[in-house]
Scaffold this motif. Structure first.
Motif, PDB file in Angstrom:
ATOM      1  N   ARG A  15      29.904  44.731  37.122  1.00 27.34           N
ATOM      2  CA  ARG A  15      30.644  44.644  35.862  1.00 27.34           C
ATOM      3  C   ARG A  15      30.860  46.030  35.259  1.00 27.34           C
ATOM      4  NH1 ARG A  15      29.037  41.138  30.647  1.00 27.34           N
ATOM      5  NH2 ARG A  15      27.152  41.007  31.879  1.00 27.34           N
ATOM      6  N   SER A  16      29.856  46.906  35.335  1.00 25.69           N
ATOM      7  CA  SER A  16      29.992  48.247  34.753  1.00 25.69           C
ATOM      8  C   SER A  16      31.095  49.049  35.459  1.00 25.69           C
ATOM      9  CB  SER A  16      28.669  48.999  34.785  1.00 25.69           C
ATOM     10  OG  SER A  16      28.166  49.083  36.097  1.00 25.69           O
ATOM     11  N   GLU A  19      34.450  47.478  34.233  1.00 25.90           N
ATOM     12  CA  GLU A  19      34.736  47.909  32.863  1.00 25.90           C
ATOM     13  C   GLU A  19      35.246  49.348  32.838  1.00 25.90           C
ATOM     14  OE1 GLU A  19      31.076  47.142  30.786  1.00 25.90           O
ATOM     15  OE2 GLU A  19      31.466  44.985  30.683  1.00 25.90           O
ATOM     16  N   GLU A 104      23.967  42.314  42.502  1.00 25.32           N
ATOM     17  CA  GLU A 104      24.175  43.640  41.899  1.00 25.32           C
ATOM     18  C   GLU A 104      23.784  44.700  42.919  1.00 25.32           C
ATOM     19  OE1 GLU A 104      25.174  46.416  38.908  1.00 25.32           O
ATOM     20  OE2 GLU A 104      25.499  44.259  38.935  1.00 25.32           O
TER      21      GLU A 104
END
Length: 143
Positions: A15-16, A19, A104
């Motif tokens: 997700r990072s 983003e 992850e």
């Protein structure tokens, strides 16, 4: 665009990372050195990473990662995300070998020996750990 990249790559992107790609889809880093506790192809205690690759364009991870893994014989542990100053003999990858494709990934540095070495437990940790290369300028002059 992200969904297509994930389908092409066969993994869920962190997700990072996603983003960051919405803020700037790849590009040159201001802080572009990452400290290590091992020798790299670059130096005794760090490596440089000039560019974080974006998504959905000719130079993006979805278009380039598999090709780079094949061309440079990188370990098939995930996705090439970083372009180093050497641009080939070493790289930075999202390493899914422990997490699986939906987990992850850690961030790994792959040197000329082709051994992935964990440098960060997440992409966010990796980005937060980058420092200005000037930190190492004096040390590198003799190497």
């Amino acid at each position: 665009m992200v969904r297509r990249a994930e389908e092409t790559l066969g993994v869920r992107l962190p997700r990072s990372y996603v983003e960051l790609m919405y803020q700037q889809n790849g590009g040159v880093l201001k802080n572009s050195c990452y400290p290590t506790d091992f020798r790299t192809s670059w130096a005794a205690d760090h490596f440089g990473v000039d560019v974080i690759m974006g998504i959905g364009h000719e130079e993006g991870i979805d278009a380039q990662s598999a090709e780079l893994i094949s061309e440079w014989d990188y370990p098939d542990v995930g996705v090439v995300i970083g372009v180093t100053p050497m641009a080939g003999p070493d790289t930075v990858m999202l390493d899914y070998s422990e997490s699986g494709a939906d987990g992850e990934p850690v961030v790994a540095y792959v040197g000329e020996d082709r051994t992935p070495r964990r440098v960060a437990d997440s992409f966010e940790e990796f980005m937060n750990g980058l420092v200005p290369c000037e930190t190492y300028e004096d040390e590198d002059e003799g190497e």
